[in-house]
Design a protein around this motif. Structure first.
Motif, PDB file in Angstrom:
ATOM      1  N   ASP A 238      42.850  25.344  -1.396  1.00  0.00           N
ATOM      2  CA  ASP A 238      43.254  24.767  -2.699  1.00  0.00           C
ATOM      3  C   ASP A 238      42.499  25.541  -3.602  1.00  0.00           C
ATOM      4  O   ASP A 238      41.274  25.099  -4.224  1.00  0.00           O
ATOM      5  CB  ASP A 238      42.696  22.954  -2.727  1.00  0.00           C
ATOM      6  N   PRO A 239      42.975  26.889  -4.034  1.00  0.00           N
ATOM      7  CA  PRO A 239      42.069  27.613  -4.917  1.00  0.00           C
ATOM      8  C   PRO A 239      42.121  27.141  -6.086  1.00  0.00           C
ATOM      9  O   PRO A 239      42.978  26.772  -6.959  1.00  0.00           O
ATOM     10  CB  PRO A 239      43.018  29.119  -4.596  1.00  0.00           C
TER      11      PRO A 239
ATOM     12  N   ALA B 184      37.230  22.555 -10.512  1.00  0.00           N
ATOM     13  CA  ALA B 184      37.687  22.724  -9.125  1.00  0.00           C
ATOM     14  C   ALA B 184      36.913  23.934  -8.685  1.00  0.00           C
ATOM     15  O   ALA B 184      36.580  24.277  -7.569  1.00  0.00           O
ATOM     16  CB  ALA B 184      39.138  23.223  -9.133  1.00  0.00           C
ATOM     17  N   ALA B 185      36.458  24.907  -9.505  1.00  0.00           N
ATOM     18  CA  ALA B 185      35.741  26.405  -9.269  1.00  0.00           C
ATOM     19  C   ALA B 185      34.415  25.900  -8.657  1.00  0.00           C
ATOM     20  O   ALA B 185      33.842  26.762  -8.104  1.00  0.00           O
ATOM     21  CB  ALA B 185      35.867  27.146 -10.396  1.00  0.00           C
ATOM     22  N   LEU B 186      33.672  24.792  -8.964  1.00  0.00           N
ATOM     23  CA  LEU B 186      32.488  24.324  -8.369  1.00  0.00           C
ATOM     24  C   LEU B 186      32.463  24.224  -6.879  1.00  0.00           C
ATOM     25  O   LEU B 186      31.455  24.411  -6.204  1.00  0.00           O
ATOM     26  CB  LEU B 186      32.015  22.995  -9.233  1.00  0.00           C
TER      27      LEU B 186
ATOM     28  N   MET C  46      29.753  29.819  -0.109  1.00  0.00           N
ATOM     29  CA  MET C  46      30.117  30.535  -0.909  1.00  0.00           C
ATOM     30  C   MET C  46      31.751  30.824  -1.053  1.00  0.00           C
ATOM     31  O   MET C  46      32.289  31.126   0.129  1.00  0.00           O
ATOM     32  CB  MET C  46      29.421  31.953  -0.627  1.00  0.00           C
ATOM     33  N   PRO C  47      32.313  31.101  -2.337  1.00  0.00           N
ATOM     34  CA  PRO C  47      33.811  31.181  -2.220  1.00  0.00           C
ATOM     35  C   PRO C  47      34.146  32.544  -1.941  1.00  0.00           C
ATOM     36  O   PRO C  47      33.392  33.699  -2.275  1.00  0.00           O
ATOM     37  CB  PRO C  47      33.935  30.681  -3.684  1.00  0.00           C
ATOM     38  N   VAL C  48      35.225  32.916  -1.686  1.00  0.00           N
ATOM     39  CA  VAL C  48      35.978  34.201  -1.557  1.00  0.00           C
ATOM     40  C   VAL C  48      36.613  34.430  -2.987  1.00  0.00           C
ATOM     41  O   VAL C  48      37.353  33.400  -3.437  1.00  0.00           O
ATOM     42  CB  VAL C  48      36.958  34.560  -0.826  1.00  0.00           C
TER      43      VAL C  48
ATOM     44  N   PRO D 262      39.041  27.524 -17.215  1.00  0.00           N
ATOM     45  CA  PRO D 262      39.667  27.075 -15.846  1.00  0.00           C
ATOM     46  C   PRO D 262      41.132  27.051 -16.413  1.00  0.00           C
ATOM     47  O   PRO D 262      41.437  26.590 -17.482  1.00  0.00           O
ATOM     48  CB  PRO D 262      39.066  25.644 -15.613  1.00  0.00           C
ATOM     49  N   SER D 263      41.825  27.240 -15.333  1.00  0.00           N
ATOM     50  CA  SER D 263      43.514  27.223 -15.629  1.00  0.00           C
ATOM     51  C   SER D 263      43.971  25.839 -15.509  1.00  0.00           C
ATOM     52  O   SER D 263      43.530  25.011 -14.905  1.00  0.00           O
ATOM     53  CB  SER D 263      44.335  28.024 -14.607  1.00  0.00           C
TER      54      SER D 263
END
Length: 675
Positions: A176-177, A53-55, A152-154, A45-46
């Motif tokens: 909020d990517p 956040a990616a979850l 599901m995310p883009v 993660p950045s």
């Protein structure tokens, strides 16, 4: 700690996808096979967001420097999860309905609404180059709208700069990517990657123990040579592929191992690539010449690169030495086969990897017959520059420290293409005499500061003003103080300037129809353009300045359309002692144009260098320190902008534009002891 692997993360986040049997649109596909020899690169993660956040985020951005392997990862994730792979480099240029329209044309809207299809969108940087800023923002607006309320995310993949831009735009549009960064391979994984790459080149033959040993030795030596970069260089996927090609071309790997162990064969990326060229030259042994002595003059590495450049750039092939008619025919027949099948080529007009493409381009830049064509092509890449061109250009032992003015932008763009999130790089071009009088030469300094490293690395060159300094269509973090130079910006319809940018020159040429000024994430937000003469495109529109950035311009006639709103005049000062003191004061302040760890910081050696402290510079520096505007903390000087304003009455923007109020002039007078 979350494990962002395909098995443990992507399968879960993209669970429930269902492939469609319907044909998709151009650039959209369901990958039907995995990639042979695929080795998953690490993802992390950045620091732009929370680690988890990616979850949950509806949009995930996957960032990487150029050529790290993000496209390979995107295709593999799509294959293993059943997601749609969207290649923006092959699809129609993006706009406001690119994704909505694509889903409709591919009959995927019902699946999208049911949350049973996912999109992995690759090539953000390529997409941005092909369209205007408005079209790119409209495309991201379409993504933001479609991503609302979905399980599901883009997922969007792109180079570092494009991902940073997308993150800002998506945030403005209500998303909020999350950002994940593709990392580099460690030594153990690098060896396995190279072994798999070697195996994929000749699946009928197993990689031998000796070949594996050769790969380990080469990769180990590369890490020793570049240990200041950690995994950043020796863990780069194209570098690993080049090493595999090197070992594959070796007829006797045991001899290679012996040379490596004895130190007879040094290991750099240049020597790895040159070894492949030397091996290719061995094909001459299969030819029977009437005049055996010509063999020494044929198919040298330089000649090979010339033939390859002729394929890539459509230029004439290298001239050959005088040969008998029979020898000429023998060699011509061989060349037709050898060049077409050269390991540096993938097809008639494309290189087999960005590493070999960079080596060919570097060679072609030195050929006056085609240099202009190569310069134009490389500058037109913008933010999608080849990250390895600078490696060959700078490390070529036959090359002097002179950098032609029209190559400055190419080398800088190449080095910037290697940046990961949190890294920084800057370009300084300054008259060789430090601005003390007319000059025909300049000093060029490119500084690279990796995130997490205590020291930056500086590359220094000399250039002259024999032709314009060409900077291309995408420039960021640049200072040019070159009184006699002509500077050209722009290749194509748009030129993007990312603050901070300060250009003072004799002649400024903006070739693009449109200028866009954008803020940076960590630097000062000012773009200043000053010239004695200015040439702009006839159809130029008013510059677009994004929120958070500012633009100022100064040249004769600047107060006419489309520059009226940005015109700025330097403060008039008659006393030449004060003029000199203000020049030194300005140099110190604008040296702190980028942030480091949340502060405006610059290394001690840079601030205390002779170029900074010459003339009245030392007295100005001492006064800045005594007034606590600057403070030396460890190896870094820190600039405190509040104290700069309170004590000296100045701001960074004022100093860049050379607009000084009486308080600033009094500060300089006090430093110089002028009553």
């Amino acid at each position: 700690m979350i494990d962002f692997t395909i098995d443990l993360f992507w399968r879960a986040r993209l669970a429930g996808t269902a492939r469609s049997a319907d044909p998709l649109v151009a650039g959209w596909s369901f990958p039907s096979a995995g990639l042979p020899g695929f080795k998953e690169a690490p993802l992390s993660p950045s620091d732009l967001g929370a680690s988890d956040a990616a979850l949950n985020s509806g949009v995930i951005l996957v960032s990487a420097p150029g050529a790290v392997g993000k496209s390979t990862l995107a295709r593999q994730i799509a294959f293993e999860t059943g997601a749609v792979y969207v290649d923006l480099a092959k699809s129609e240029p993006v706009g406001g309905n690119s994704i909505t329209g694509g889903l409709a044309k591919a009959a995927l809207f019902p699946s999208w609404t049911a949350d049973s299809v996912a999109l992995l969108i690759d090539g953000l940087d390529e997409a941005r180059i092909r369209v205007t800023q408005e079209a790119f923002e409209a495309f991201l607006g379409d993504v933001a709208e479609l991503a609302k309320g979905r399980k599901m995310p883009v997922v969007l993949f792109g180079r570092t700069g494009a991902v940073q831009d997308a993150w800002l735009i998506l945030a403005e549009k209500g998303q909020d990517p999350a950002i994940l960064e593709v990392g580099y391979y460690d030594l153990e994984t690098s060896v396995e990657f190279a072994v798999a790459a070697l195996q994929a080149k000749r699946p009928e033959k197993q990689v031998s123990v000796t070949e594996r040993e050769a790969l380990q030795l080469i990769l180990g030596r590369l890490r020793e040579q570049t240990k200041g970069d950690g995994d950043r260089f020796a863990g780069y996927a194209p570098v690993l592929q080049a090493v595999a090609d090197h070992v594959n071309a070796e007829k006797n790997p045991a001899v290679l191992v012996a040379r490596l162990e004895s130190g007879e064969q040094p290991v750099t990326l240049l020597t790895v690539a040159n070894a492949i060229l030397e091996r290719e030259r061995g094909k001459l042994d299969t030819l029977a010449f009437e005049n055996a002595s010509v063999r020494e003059q044929l198919y040298s590495p330089s000649e090979q690169l010339g033939h390859l450049a002729s394929r890539l750039y459509g230029c004439p092939a290298p001239a050959l030495p005088a040969l008998t008619p029979k020898d000429e025919q023998t060699y011509a027949d061989a060349l037709n086969t050898w060049v077409a099948e050269h390991p540096f080529l993938k097809s008639l007009h494309s290189a087999s990897s960005v590493v070999f493409e960079a080596m060919i381009a570097t060679h072609a830049l030195k050929n006056p017959a085609i240099a202009d064509q190569v310069v134009a092509r490389e500058l037109a890449r913008g933010a999608a520059a080849n990250p390895f061109l600078a490696e060959f250009y700078v490390l070529d032992p036959a090359e002097s420290v002179f950098l032609p003015p029209d190559h400055v932008g190419i080398v800088y763009a190449s080095l910037r293409a290697r940046l990961a999130l949190g890294d920084s790089a800057s370009l300084l071009v300054e008259d060789a005499d430090g601005g003390e009088g007319p000059s025909l030469r300049a000093e060029v300094e490119i500084t690279f500061a990796p995130k997490g490293y205590e020291r930056s690395r500086a590359l220094k060159f000399e250039t002259d003003y024999s032709s314009p300094l060409k900077l291309g269509s995408y420039i960021e973090d640049i200072e040019i103080a070159a009184s006699e130079a002509n500077v050209e910006i722009g290749q194509g319809k748009e030129a993007i300037l990312v603050a901070p940018v300060s250009i003072q020159c004799e002649g400024l040429i903006i070739s693009a129809d449109r200028l866009i000024v954008e803020p940076s994430r960590t630097g000062q937000q000012v773009v200043f353009l000053e010239a004695a003469t200015f040439v702009g495109a006839d159809s130029a529109s008013m510059p677009t300045v994004r929120s958070g950035a500012s633009l100022a311009a100064s040249w004769p006639g600047v107060r006419s359309y489309p520059w009226t709103a940005f015109a700025s005049d330097p403060s008039p000062v008659d006393d030449q002692r004060i003029v000199e003191g203000l020049r030194r004061f300005r140099k110190f302040v604008i040296a702190f144009r980028s942030h480091s760890k949340g502060e405006l910081a610059r290394y001690q050696g840079k601030i205390e260098s002779g170029r900074m402290t010459k003339g009245s510079g030392q007295r100005i520096l001492d006064h800045l320190v005594s007034c606590k505007i600057l403070e030396l903390v460890g190896p870094m000087y820190i600039l405190y902008p509040d104290e700069l304003g309170a004590v000296a009455g100045a701001t960074y923007a004022d100093c860049v534009r050379r607009v000084y109020n009486p308080k600033t002039i009094d500060f300089v007078k006090a430093a110089l002891g002028i009553m």
